[in-house]
Write an enzyme that holds these catalytic residues in place. Structure first.
Site, mmCIF file in Angstrom:
data_model
loop_
_atom_site.group_PDB
_atom_site.id
_atom_site.type_symbol
_atom_site.label_atom_id
_atom_site.label_comp_id
_atom_site.label_asym_id
_atom_site.label_seq_id
_atom_site.Cartn_x
_atom_site.Cartn_y
_atom_site.Cartn_z
ATOM 1 C CG ASP A 108 -2.114 -0.982 0.954
ATOM 2 O OD1 ASP A 108 -2.593 -1.060 -0.188
ATOM 3 O OD2 ASP A 108 -2.502 -1.665 1.911
ATOM 4 C CG ASP A 169 -7.046 -3.882 -2.579
ATOM 5 O OD1 ASP A 169 -7.485 -4.901 -3.133
ATOM 6 O OD2 ASP A 169 -7.367 -3.560 -1.438
HETATM 7 N N1 GLY Z 1 -7.055 -1.723 0.197
HETATM 8 C C1 GLY Z 1 -7.831 -2.313 1.229
HETATM 9 C C2 GLY Z 1 -9.295 -2.201 1.043
HETATM 10 O O1 GLY Z 1 -9.773 -1.794 0.005
HETATM 11 O O2 GLY Z 1 -10.009 -2.526 1.972
#
Ligand code: GLY
Length: 392
Positions: A108, A169
Site C-alpha cells: 500500500d 487493490d
Molecule cells: N485496500 C484495502 C481495502 O480496500 O479494503
C-alpha cells in the site's frame, strides 16, 4: 488527452463540493497534523487508535494518506492557501515513516506516497516529498517475488500465510512505480509494474469479467496457484470494492503503458460492476448481493467506481462506450450526493456514510470510510473541474 465535461447538474455538484469542504474544514481543526481512523465509529471519525507501537493519531496503516489527499483536493478546488499549508505539513510525517520503516511491510506504499508526497512534489516542487516517494518506491521493489514477478501484498515476505499473495487493490499502487521511473529515469520501477499488472490481468481477472480479491503464486516456481478472498463473502464471489479497484486500477495502468489489454481489462471490470448494481446505483459490499438481501452497501466502492469510470472514459475514443461509462459515473455520483452524503447529517464528520471496510471481520460495517470520502471528493473534483489532473 481531451478533457471530458462530466457536469450533469453543475449547481448540485458545486453544492456538494461546498458541503464536503465544510466538513474538511471542521476536520482540519480537529485532526491538526494527526490522522483519523480508517472508518468512522457510529458515523464519526476519531483519532486513529494506537497501533504498531505508535500513539493515538499516528501515521500507521494503509489509509492515512487519504486525509492529506483530501486536503490537496480542497486546495486544487479552491486555491485556498490554508489547505495547501495543512496538506504540505503532512510530508514530514510521511518522510519520517519511510525513513524509520514504520509499518511499511505492505504494497500500500502506492496509496500512501502517491497522495501524500508525489502530489506536493507535482504541485509545489517539494523536494523532500519527492525523496520520500522515491524511497517508498524503492521499498515497494523490495517486495517483488521472482520468478513470478509479483509484488507481495501484505506482511513479511517469509510469512507462510502471505508469501506469494497479491491482491486486486495493488493496481492502485503501481502508479507510484511508473512515476518513480519517470522522475528518476531508472526503468526498473516501470518494468516491475508492467510485469505485476500483467500477472493480475491474467490471473486475478476471471474469464467472466469478475475478479478475485487475492491470488497466490508459488514463490519458488512462479506458478499461479489459486484465488482467495479476505474481505469478500466467498473465494469465488466478486467483492464490490475489489471490482471497483479493478476498474480504476487497470485504467490507470493503461494510461502509463498504453497496453490495450489493460484498457479492455478495465472495461470488463466496469461492465460486470455496472450490470450488478442495485436500483440506486450504489453497490452492496459484495456483488453477489442485491436489493432485498438485507446486506449493507459499500459507498466507497461506488465512489471509487465513479472516479475510475471517468478515468476509463477519458481513454476511449468518442462514441457510445465512452458516453455509457460517463453516464454511469454521473448516475453513481448523483446517488452518492442524494442518498449517502452527510450534507444533511451535521452529527457526522465523514463526507459519505454507509461504507463497509471488512464485513467478514466485522470491521467498519455501515460506516464512513477515509478512502470512500477521498474518492467521493475526487469524483466531485472531476465533475466540477474537467481539466483537473488526477494524482495517480
Ligand atoms: N485496500 C484495502 C481495502 O480496500 O479494503
Amino acid at each position: 488527452m481531451t478533457a471530458i465535461d462530466v457536469r450533469p447538474d453543475a449547481e448540485a455538484m458545486e453544492a456538494a463540493v461546498a458541503a464536503a469542504l465544510r466538513t474538511v474544514d471542521a476536520n482540519m481543526a480537529m485532526f491538526g497534523d494527526r490522522y483519523p481512523g480508517d472508518t468512522t465509529v457510529h458515523n464519526r471519525y476519531a483519532l486513529r487508535p494506537p497501533a504498531a507501537g505508535q500513539p493515538e493519531g499516528a501515521n500507521v496503516g494503509w489509509t492515512t494518506s487519504f486525509w492529506p489527499g483530501m486536503l490537496w483536493l480542497a486546495y486544487e478546488l479552491t486555491g485556498d492557501d490554508a489547505y495547501r499549508r495543512s496538506a504540505a505539513a503532512h510530508v514530514r510525517s510521511f518522510a519520517d515513516r519511510i525513513e524509520r520503516r514504520i509499518d511499511v511491510d505492505t504494497h500500500d506504499l502506492g496509496f500512501l506516497y502517491t497522495l501524500s508526497c508525489v502530489t506536493p512534489w507535482r504541485l509545489t516542487g517539494d523536494r523532500r516529498a519527492r525523496r520520500a516517494a522515491l524511497s517508498a518506491a524503492d521499498h515497494l521493489l523490495s517486495r517483488v517475488l521472482q520468478p513470478a514477478g509479483i509484488i507481495q501484498a501484505w506482511g513479511d515476505l517469509d510469512d507462510p500465510q502471505q508469501r506469494g499473495r497479491t491482491i486486486i487493490d495493488s493496481l492502485m499502487n503501481t502508479p507510484l512505480l511508473f512515476w518513480a521511473s519517470e522522475t528518476s529515469g531508472d526503468p526498473r520501477y516501470a518494468a516491475t509494474a508492467r510485469r505485476h499488472v500483467a500477472q493480475l490481468r491474467d490471473h486475478i481477472l476471471r474469464p467472466d469479467g469478475t475478479t478475485f480479491h487475492t491470488f497466490y503464486w508459488d514463490a519458488e516456481t512462479g506458478q499461479p496457484l489459486r484465488g482467495a478472498t479476505e474481505q469478500g463473502t466467498a473465494d469465488d464471489s466478486c467483492w464490490a470494492r475489489g471490482q471497483a479497484w479493478g476498474i480504476y486500477g487497470f485504467s490507470l495502468n493503461h494510461r502509463y503503458t498504453q497496453d490495450p489489454s489493460l484498457l479492455r481489462a478495465a472495461e470488463r471490470c466496469a461492465d460486470y460492476f455496472l450490470a450488478h448494481l442495485p436500483a440506486d446505483q450504489v453497490a452492496y459490499w459484495d456483488l453477489e448481493f442485491g436489493d432485498g438481501s438485507g446486506e449493507e452497501r459499500d459507498s466507497s466502492a461506488a465512489a471509487i467506481a465513479a472516479s475510475g469510470l471517468v478515468d476509463l472514459a477519458e481513454q476511449l475514443p468518442a462514441g457510445r462506450r465512452r458516453e455509457h461509462y460517463l453516464a454511469a459515473a454521473r448516475a453513481i455520483l448523483a446517488s452518492l450526493i442524494d442518498g449517502y452524503s452527510t450534507a444533511a447529517h451535521p452529527e457526522s464528520n465523514a463526507l459519505i456514510l454507509h461504507g463497509v471496510y471488512d464485513k467478514p471481520k466485522g470491521l467498519g460495517v455501515d460506516e464512513g470510510t477515509l478512502w470512500g470520502d477521498y474518492f467521493y471528493l475526487e469524483a466531485l473534483t472531476r465533475a466540477v473541474r474537467p481539466k483537473w489532473t488526477a494524482p495517480w
